[in-house]
Design an enzyme around this catalytic site. Structure first.
Site: not given
Ligand code: SAM
Length: 292
Positions: A178, A229
């Site tokens: 991530d 993101c």
């Protein structure tokens, strides 16, 4: 919203007419979302508590959605204090679902703080997986440890180090990367971020380095989930493309309820920001070759 001009240009170049939808999606006030921490509670117990507290909720992808202005009411509930729920964006809950970790497997979460996804992986395996959670930043690593303890996460060791320096003698069944990114999918009017081409270049460099190292740490046949993101192809599909050949894409076959998807490399998932979802990219890869 006053979006950074350079970012606006890059989004327009990547998404054409849909850049307007993205800009709108980054301007709306996002709903408050959280999940039941099944290591300590259950979906039905949390539902009951919310109903008793008079907090109206709906459910998406098995997680709770309440009005943005109910954020502090949820935080004030004892179930929050006790770690029975975890506040997490709906988009951020997608990578652990794709990772598919199972009890008994060795899992690496390369960039783990504050621990939303590590704790979700632990919950999805009922604390049955052996998780190594890596975080480079000292303060954030402390926060990670605190959160994991509060949430009742077991069989997880926290390593405070640069994930790119992990010993390649370690081998994992599944890895979640991530990656640190520009956050271009999560900006809001009150938190517009500090986008710049320099920041983007730094993120891309780190993302490539971490992905290349992840492949050294993964068992052959093992699964790697890469997520950010960000909405910028340079941080998403372009990074994934650098690994193709050593890895193959495994279709991201989850369907986030009600989400609008943006065009991206087939097999990957790029969620458009709106009042429910942050802008988010996720790809699932399988290591097919160790010849590098
Ligand atoms: N996965 C986390 C979660 O769900 O709660 C969020 C991770 S956040 C997107 C990225 C994290 O990576 C930050 O905490 C940052 O400090 C950390 N980080 C950045 N570079 C790193 C590196 N080289 N090694 C380990 N951690 C790193």
């Amino acid at each position: 919203m006053e979006m950074n001009e350079k970012l606006r240009e890059m989004l327009a170049a990547a998404y054409g007419e849909r850049a307007e939808e993205i800009s709108r999606g980054l301007s709306v006030r996002r709903m408050t979302t959280f999940r039941a921490n099944t290591l300590k509670s259950s979906f039905s117990d949390v539902s009951e508590t919310l109903t008793e507290a008079g907090i109206a909720f709906s459910v998406r992808n098995g997680a709770f959605v309440v009005a943005p202005e109910d954020y502090s009411r949820v935080r004030a509930l004892p179930i929050y204090e006790r770690g029975e729920i975890y506040m997490q964006s709906l988009s951020s809950m997608l990578p652990p679902l794709l990772l598919g970790a199972r009890a008994g497997e060795s899992i690496l979460d390369m960039c783990a703080a504050p621990g939303g996804k590590t704790s979700q992986i632990a919950a999805l395996t009922s604390n049955g997986a052996f998780i190594t959670a890596c975080e480079r930043d000292k303060v954030r690593a402390e926060r990670l440890k605190h959160n994991l303890a509060l949430l009742g996460v077991k069989r997880t060791s926290v390593l405070m180090t640069d994930a790119a320096s992990l010993d390649p003698a370690m081998k994992f069944d599944r890895i979640l990367l991530d990656a640190p990114c520009t956050g271009s999918g999560t900006i809001t009017p009150s938190s517009p971020g500090k986008f710049s081409e320099k920041l983007l270049a730094g993120c891309v460099k780190t993302q490539k380095k971490l992905l290349a190292h992840a492949l050294r740490l993964l068992k052959k046949g093992g699964t790697l989930v890469y997520s950010t993101c960000s909405l910028l192809p340079a941080e998403n599909e372009d990074i994934v493309r650098t690994a193709l050949g050593k890895v193959e894409l495994v279709d991201a076959d989850i369907h986030p309820e009600g989400a609008s998807l943006l065009p991206a490399l087939p097999g990957t998932l790029l969620v458009s920001p709106d009042e429910f979802y942050e802008g988010f990219f996720v790809a699932r890869l399988r290591l097919i070759s160790k010849n590098f």
